[in-house]
Design a protein around this motif. Structure first.
Motif, PDB file in Angstrom:
ATOM      1  N   LEU A  39      46.543  59.611  37.751  1.00 48.34           N
ATOM      2  CA  LEU A  39      46.319  58.795  36.566  1.00 48.34           C
ATOM      3  C   LEU A  39      44.914  58.206  36.598  1.00 48.34           C
ATOM      4  CD1 LEU A  39      49.720  56.885  36.355  1.00 48.34           C
ATOM      5  CD2 LEU A  39      48.995  58.887  35.047  1.00 48.34           C
ATOM      6  N   HIS A  40      44.254  58.242  35.478  1.00 45.82           N
ATOM      7  CA  HIS A  40      42.905  57.701  35.376  1.00 45.82           C
ATOM      8  C   HIS A  40      42.952  56.277  34.826  1.00 45.82           C
ATOM      9  CE1 HIS A  40      41.245  61.661  36.254  1.00 45.82           C
ATOM     10  NE2 HIS A  40      42.072  62.168  35.343  1.00 45.82           N
ATOM     11  N   ALA A  41      41.946  55.519  35.170  1.00 43.22           N
ATOM     12  CA  ALA A  41      41.892  54.128  34.724  1.00 43.22           C
ATOM     13  C   ALA A  41      41.725  54.057  33.213  1.00 43.22           C
ATOM     14  CB  ALA A  41      40.741  53.405  35.412  1.00 43.22           C
ATOM     15  N   LEU A  42      42.428  53.127  32.615  1.00 48.62           N
ATOM     16  CA  LEU A  42      42.313  52.914  31.180  1.00 48.62           C
ATOM     17  C   LEU A  42      41.180  51.940  30.894  1.00 48.62           C
ATOM     18  CD1 LEU A  42      46.088  52.515  30.241  1.00 48.62           C
ATOM     19  CD2 LEU A  42      44.665  54.554  30.023  1.00 48.62           C
ATOM     20  N   GLY A  43      40.502  52.144  29.820  1.00 53.39           N
ATOM     21  CA  GLY A  43      39.438  51.233  29.436  1.00 53.39           C
ATOM     22  C   GLY A  43      39.991  49.887  28.992  1.00 53.39           C
ATOM     23  N   GLU A  44      39.200  48.845  29.161  1.00 53.49           N
ATOM     24  CA  GLU A  44      39.633  47.513  28.766  1.00 53.49           C
ATOM     25  C   GLU A  44      39.481  47.340  27.258  1.00 53.49           C
ATOM     26  OE1 GLU A  44      37.596  44.492  30.847  1.00 53.49           O
ATOM     27  OE2 GLU A  44      38.536  44.918  32.780  1.00 53.49           O
ATOM     28  N   PRO A  45      40.525  46.907  26.587  1.00 52.00           N
ATOM     29  CA  PRO A  45      40.393  46.645  25.147  1.00 52.00           C
ATOM     30  C   PRO A  45      39.511  45.425  24.899  1.00 52.00           C
ATOM     31  CG  PRO A  45      42.543  45.944  25.947  1.00 52.00           C
ATOM     32  CD  PRO A  45      41.882  46.675  27.082  1.00 52.00           C
ATOM     33  N   LYS A  46      38.942  45.356  23.720  1.00 56.36           N
ATOM     34  CA  LYS A  46      38.067  44.234  23.383  1.00 56.36           C
ATOM     35  C   LYS A  46      38.816  42.906  23.429  1.00 56.36           C
ATOM     36  CE  LYS A  46      34.934  46.933  20.459  1.00 56.36           C
ATOM     37  NZ  LYS A  46      34.340  47.069  19.097  1.00 56.36           N
ATOM     38  N   SER A  47      40.098  42.941  23.097  1.00 57.09           N
ATOM     39  CA  SER A  47      40.875  41.702  23.103  1.00 57.09           C
ATOM     40  C   SER A  47      41.001  41.135  24.518  1.00 57.09           C
ATOM     41  CB  SER A  47      42.269  41.956  22.524  1.00 57.09           C
ATOM     42  OG  SER A  47      42.945  42.964  23.274  1.00 57.09           O
ATOM     43  N   LEU A  48      41.113  42.025  25.535  1.00 58.30           N
ATOM     44  CA  LEU A  48      41.211  41.560  26.916  1.00 58.30           C
ATOM     45  C   LEU A  48      39.898  40.945  27.374  1.00 58.30           C
ATOM     46  CD1 LEU A  48      42.707  41.292  29.579  1.00 58.30           C
ATOM     47  CD2 LEU A  48      42.050  43.638  30.133  1.00 58.30           C
ATOM     48  N   ALA A  49      38.779  41.578  27.033  1.00 55.02           N
ATOM     49  CA  ALA A  49      37.474  41.023  27.393  1.00 55.02           C
ATOM     50  C   ALA A  49      37.264  39.660  26.737  1.00 55.02           C
ATOM     51  CB  ALA A  49      36.367  41.989  26.985  1.00 55.02           C
ATOM     52  N   TRP A  50      37.686  39.538  25.482  1.00 59.03           N
ATOM     53  CA  TRP A  50      37.560  38.252  24.786  1.00 59.03           C
ATOM     54  C   TRP A  50      38.426  37.185  25.446  1.00 59.03           C
ATOM     55  CZ3 TRP A  50      41.392  35.380  22.477  1.00 59.03           C
ATOM     56  CH2 TRP A  50      40.965  34.278  21.725  1.00 59.03           C
ATOM     57  N   LEU A  51      39.657  37.555  25.819  1.00 50.93           N
ATOM     58  CA  LEU A  51      40.569  36.602  26.438  1.00 50.93           C
ATOM     59  C   LEU A  51      40.036  36.138  27.788  1.00 50.93           C
ATOM     60  CD1 LEU A  51      43.265  35.103  26.439  1.00 50.93           C
ATOM     61  CD2 LEU A  51      44.307  37.143  27.466  1.00 50.93           C
ATOM     62  N   ARG A  52      39.471  37.059  28.578  1.00 49.86           N
ATOM     63  CA  ARG A  52      38.945  36.690  29.886  1.00 49.86           C
ATOM     64  C   ARG A  52      37.800  35.677  29.747  1.00 49.86           C
ATOM     65  NH1 ARG A  52      37.812  41.378  31.554  1.00 49.86           N
ATOM     66  NH2 ARG A  52      39.689  41.746  32.808  1.00 49.86           N
ATOM     67  N   LYS A  53      36.894  35.931  28.814  1.00 53.78           N
ATOM     68  CA  LYS A  53      35.783  34.998  28.612  1.00 53.78           C
ATOM     69  C   LYS A  53      36.280  33.648  28.117  1.00 53.78           C
ATOM     70  CE  LYS A  53      32.338  38.582  27.634  1.00 53.78           C
ATOM     71  NZ  LYS A  53      31.381  39.122  26.626  1.00 53.78           N
ATOM     72  N   ARG A  54      37.290  33.677  27.258  1.00 51.91           N
ATOM     73  CA  ARG A  54      37.832  32.428  26.718  1.00 51.91           C
ATOM     74  C   ARG A  54      38.472  31.591  27.828  1.00 51.91           C
ATOM     75  NH1 ARG A  54      39.787  30.788  21.653  1.00 51.91           N
ATOM     76  NH2 ARG A  54      40.190  28.545  21.805  1.00 51.91           N
ATOM     77  N   VAL A  55      39.234  32.244  28.707  1.00 53.62           N
ATOM     78  CA  VAL A  55      39.886  31.528  29.804  1.00 53.62           C
ATOM     79  C   VAL A  55      38.849  30.975  30.777  1.00 53.62           C
ATOM     80  CG1 VAL A  55      41.418  31.786  31.792  1.00 53.62           C
ATOM     81  CG2 VAL A  55      42.032  32.830  29.608  1.00 53.62           C
ATOM     82  N   GLU A  56      37.803  31.746  31.076  1.00 57.45           N
ATOM     83  CA  GLU A  56      36.760  31.278  31.986  1.00 57.45           C
ATOM     84  C   GLU A  56      36.074  30.028  31.445  1.00 57.45           C
ATOM     85  OE1 GLU A  56      34.190  34.582  32.540  1.00 57.45           O
ATOM     86  OE2 GLU A  56      35.514  35.602  33.976  1.00 57.45           O
ATOM     87  N   LYS A  57      35.870  29.974  30.132  1.00 52.62           N
ATOM     88  CA  LYS A  57      35.244  28.794  29.539  1.00 52.62           C
ATOM     89  C   LYS A  57      36.174  27.587  29.572  1.00 52.62           C
ATOM     90  CE  LYS A  57      32.175  31.320  26.403  1.00 52.62           C
ATOM     91  NZ  LYS A  57      31.823  31.574  24.979  1.00 52.62           N
ATOM     92  N   MET A  58      37.481  27.837  29.557  1.00 54.48           N
ATOM     93  CA  MET A  58      38.455  26.741  29.576  1.00 54.48           C
ATOM     94  C   MET A  58      38.680  26.193  30.976  1.00 54.48           C
ATOM     95  SD  MET A  58      41.255  28.332  26.915  1.00 54.48           S
ATOM     96  CE  MET A  58      42.386  26.961  27.115  1.00 54.48           C
ATOM     97  N   LEU A  59      38.216  26.898  32.007  1.00 57.02           N
ATOM     98  CA  LEU A  59      38.394  26.459  33.390  1.00 57.02           C
ATOM     99  C   LEU A  59      37.050  25.998  33.941  1.00 57.02           C
ATOM    100  CD1 LEU A  59      40.723  29.299  34.729  1.00 57.02           C
ATOM    101  CD2 LEU A  59      41.377  26.994  34.044  1.00 57.02           C
TER     102      LEU A  59
END
Length: 267
Positions: A39-59
Motif C-alpha cells: 500500500l502506498h501512502a495517501l496524500g494529505e487532504p487540504k482539510s487535514l493541513a488546515w486543521l493541523r495549523k489551526r490546532v497548533e495556533k490554539m496550543l
C-alpha cells in the motif's frame, strides 16, 4: 464458510480487474500463492493541513510549570498536597514548591534545576521539607482523584469508550529469591533472573495488575484482560498484589492507585 469466502474474493478480484491490489499466483508445485501489493501512502487532504495549523495556533508554547498552574486553576488538585502533621501549613506559595517538585520528579531531572535561592518557595530547604512532608502516596492519590473527577465533567468524556481502549506497561524487577515465575533475560537482567509486573488501565478501570515471567515476550500475557469492560479481577486486588510481591521477595510499596470513576453511559 471458508469456501464461500474464497469464492467471494475471486468475484471481487474479477470486478476490480487491473486495479486489484492482490493476485493469486499458481506455483509450479500446484499450490496457490496470494500476492498482496504494498500500500502506498495517501496524500494529505487540504482539510487535514488546515486543521493541523489551526490546532497548533490554539496550543500556545508555555513552560510545563505554567501548565500545571493553569490546570490547578480549573481543578484545585494542588490543594491535595497537605502537610503530614495536621493537614495545615503556614508556608507561603506552597503550590509553587509543589509544582517545582512535581516537574522535578516527572522529568527525572533531580531537585537542583528547580532550586532558586532568591525565591523563598524554591530554596533547597523549602523543597526538601515539602518533598518530605507533602508529597506522599496518599496526597498524590488525592490529587489524581481531583484530576479524574474534573475530567469526568468534560462533555466529550461522556462519549468515550466502554472499556475497550487500554494501555499496558510493565516494570521489570530482578528477584532475590528462587521462584517459579522468574525467568532469565540477558537483555534486562544480565546473568540474573527476573519478573515483570504488568499494569494496565482502560477507560473504565485502573490498576489491573499481573505478575509474569520477565522475558521479552511478556507483552503477550495481558492485553486481552485490560480490554475487558468493567474488569476488576483478582489480579487487581491490593492484597493479591501484596502476596505476589512478598512471594517474590520484593518490598511492598504503599498502594497509591487512582480511584476509578463510574462508567458514564453514552447518549
Amino acid at each position: 464458510m471458508l469456501d464461500a469466502a474464497w469464492k467471494q474474493m475471486v468475484e471481487r478480484l474479477k470486478e476490480a480487474g487491473a486495479d486489484a491490489k492482490i493476485s493469486i499466483e499458481v506455483q509450479p508445485n500446484g499450490r496457490a500463492k496470494l500476492n498482496v501489493e504494498k500500500l502506498h501512502a495517501l496524500g494529505e487532504p487540504k482539510s487535514l493541513a488546515w486543521l493541523r495549523k489551526r490546532v497548533e495556533k490554539m496550543l500556545p508554547k508555555i513552560d510545563l510549570p505554567d501548565l500545571l498552574f493553569e490546570v490547578h486553576s480549573w481543578t484545585g488538585f494542588l490543594n491535595a498536597f497537605v502537610h503530614l502533621g495536621d493537614g495545615k501549613t503556614r508556608m507561603n506559595d506552597l503550590t509553587t514548591s509543589v509544582v517545582a517538585l512535581l516537574v522535578s520528579a516527572a522529568c527525572n531531572i533531580g531537585m537542583t534545576p528547580v532550586i532558586n535561592p532568591k525565591i523563598e518557595a524554591l530554596t533547597r530547604s523549602r523543597l526538601v521539607h515539602v518533598d518530605q512532608y507533602c508529597l506522599r502516596a496518599d496526597t498524590i492519590a488525592a490529587a489524581n482523584a481531583a484530576l479524574i473527577e474534573a475530567q469526568g465533567k468534560v462533555p466529550i468524556v461522556q462519549h468515550w469508550g466502554k472499556g475497550m481502549l487500554a494501555s499496558v506497561d510493565g516494570l521489570r524487577l530482578v528477584v532475590p529469591v528462587r521462584t517459579i515465575d522468574a525467568a532469565p533475560s540477558p537483555k534486562y537482567f544480565a546473568k540474573k533472573k527476573g519478573i515483570t509486573w504488568l499494569n494496565a488501565i482502560n477507560d473504565q478501570v485502573i490498576g489491573i495488575g499481573q505478575m509474569v515471567p520477565g522475558t521479552p515476550r511478556d507483552s503477550l500475557f495481558h492485553p486481552g484482560r485490560a480490554a475487558e469492560p468493567g474488569r476488576r479481577g483478582e489480579a487487581g486486588d491490593g492484597r493479591h498484589r501484596q502476596r505476589l510481591l512478598l512471594r517474590h521477595g520484593l518490598r511492598h510499596l504503599q498502594d497509591a492507585r487512582l480511584p476509578v470513576l463510574p462508567a458514564v453511559q453514552g447518549p
